[in-house]
Scaffold this motif. Structure first.
Motif, PDB file in Angstrom:
ATOM      1  N   GLY A 164      36.550  28.088   0.745  1.00 23.60           N
ATOM      2  CA  GLY A 164      36.887  28.642   2.044  1.00 23.60           C
ATOM      3  C   GLY A 164      38.311  29.160   2.051  1.00 23.60           C
ATOM      4  N   MET A 165      38.571  30.116   2.899  1.00 20.38           N
ATOM      5  CA  MET A 165      39.932  30.606   3.101  1.00 20.38           C
ATOM      6  C   MET A 165      40.002  31.295   4.455  1.00 20.38           C
ATOM      7  N   ASP A 166      41.183  31.251   5.047  1.00 15.34           N
ATOM      8  CA  ASP A 166      41.444  31.964   6.295  1.00 15.34           C
ATOM      9  C   ASP A 166      42.347  33.138   5.961  1.00 15.34           C
ATOM     10  N   VAL A 167      41.964  34.313   6.419  1.00 15.30           N
ATOM     11  CA  VAL A 167      42.690  35.542   6.109  1.00 15.30           C
ATOM     12  C   VAL A 167      42.946  36.277   7.417  1.00 15.30           C
ATOM     13  N   LEU A 168      44.179  36.754   7.603  1.00 15.69           N
ATOM     14  CA  LEU A 168      44.453  37.566   8.786  1.00 15.69           C
ATOM     15  C   LEU A 168      43.588  38.825   8.751  1.00 15.69           C
TER      16      LEU A 168
ATOM     17  N   PRO B  50      62.414  28.110   5.714  1.00 14.61           N
ATOM     18  CA  PRO B  50      61.397  27.065   5.579  1.00 14.61           C
ATOM     19  C   PRO B  50      62.023  25.668   5.667  1.00 14.61           C
ATOM     20  N   SER B  51      61.401  24.808   6.443  1.00 13.76           N
ATOM     21  CA  SER B  51      61.911  23.444   6.607  1.00 13.76           C
ATOM     22  C   SER B  51      61.675  22.635   5.336  1.00 13.76           C
ATOM     23  N   ALA B  52      62.460  21.590   5.185  1.00 16.22           N
ATOM     24  CA  ALA B  52      62.316  20.705   4.029  1.00 16.22           C
ATOM     25  C   ALA B  52      60.931  20.068   4.017  1.00 16.22           C
ATOM     26  N   SER B  53      60.418  19.701   5.179  1.00 15.73           N
ATOM     27  CA  SER B  53      59.090  19.074   5.226  1.00 15.73           C
ATOM     28  C   SER B  53      57.993  20.063   4.836  1.00 15.73           C
ATOM     29  N   MET B  54      58.145  21.322   5.209  1.00 14.65           N
ATOM     30  CA  MET B  54      57.174  22.339   4.819  1.00 14.65           C
ATOM     31  C   MET B  54      57.188  22.522   3.303  1.00 14.65           C
TER      32      MET B  54
ATOM     33  N   SER C 165      59.185  38.874   2.131  1.00 12.25           N
ATOM     34  CA  SER C 165      59.341  39.763   3.289  1.00 12.25           C
ATOM     35  C   SER C 165      58.618  39.160   4.488  1.00 12.25           C
ATOM     36  N   LEU C 166      59.002  39.584   5.677  1.00  6.78           N
ATOM     37  CA  LEU C 166      58.351  39.092   6.890  1.00  6.78           C
ATOM     38  C   LEU C 166      56.853  39.399   6.849  1.00  6.78           C
ATOM     39  N   ARG C 167      56.496  40.571   6.353  1.00  7.42           N
ATOM     40  CA  ARG C 167      55.069  40.925   6.258  1.00  7.42           C
ATOM     41  C   ARG C 167      54.318  39.960   5.346  1.00  7.42           C
TER      42      ARG C 167
ATOM     43  N   ARG D  92      50.562  35.316   4.722  1.00  3.56           N
ATOM     44  CA  ARG D  92      50.246  34.012   4.142  1.00  3.56           C
ATOM     45  C   ARG D  92      50.233  32.900   5.187  1.00  3.56           C
ATOM     46  N   PHE D  93      51.256  32.848   6.047  1.00  2.00           N
ATOM     47  CA  PHE D  93      51.412  31.728   6.971  1.00  2.00           C
ATOM     48  C   PHE D  93      51.037  32.061   8.414  1.00  2.00           C
TER      49      PHE D  93
END
Length: 172
Positions: free
Chosen positions: A134-138, A58-62, A43-45, A50-51
């Motif tokens: 470490g982690m980054d969280v919205l 999603p792109s092939a490179s991603m 889902s968009l949420r 996550r991103f």
């Protein structure tokens, strides 16, 4: 100790049934199409949590970057009947030994799959010598921030531009 902390945090009587039949395994290069379908189905949420943005195509490179494993990165997948239902990755961090990121398919959330992915990833990172996580969280991701606060009350949390940078010492 880490396992005990996470187990205590994750005992919740309102959780959905366990993710039975889900295998946690290292990613392989032939998982590219499975992972692309998984990402496109979020889902968009969930994509945003996550991103920090939507990734409906999603792109092939991603996708390739998300399954690439090397000396600095580790990737695990949660797979049910050959369908990816979760993705977790760790990579050498800048402010910590290892940073992690994970996501579970919407319909599989709340079944302990994310916890299983995190535990396995952290065990592997610890075995490779990582001592800080470490982690980054919205900021709006209250579920993860609450889990971090309960699991690691000593964690350092620094809010910056809508995200929270979490740093914690891993138990040996």
């Amino acid at each position: 100790m880490l396992r005990t902390q996470l187990a205590r945090v994750l005992r919740d009587p309102e959780r959905k049934p366990p993710g039975d039949g889900v295998e946690i395994r290292p990613a392989r290069m032939n998982d590219e199409e499975r992972l692309r379908r998984f990402l496109a189905g979020l889902s968009l949420r969930t994509q945003t949590l996550r991103f920090f943005t939507g990734v409906s195509r999603p792109s092939a490179s991603m996708v390739r970057a998300m399954i690439a494993v090397d000396g600095r990165r580790d990737v695990l997948l949660a797979v049910h009947e050959d369908v990816v239902v979760g993705h977790a990755m760790s990579f050498a961090g800048s402010g910590s030994d290892v940073e992690i990121a994970l996501v579970v398919a919407d319909e599989w959330q709340g079944r302990g799959i994310g916890s299983r992915l995190a535990r396995r990833l952290l065990r592997r990172a610890g075995a490779s010598g990582a001592r800080t996580l470490g982690m980054d969280v919205l900021c709006e991701n209250r579920t993860v921030l609450s889990m971090v606060r309960r699991a690691w009350p000593e964690a350092t949390m620094k809010a910056t531009s809508g995200t929270v940078e979490v740093t914690v010492a891993m138990d040996p």
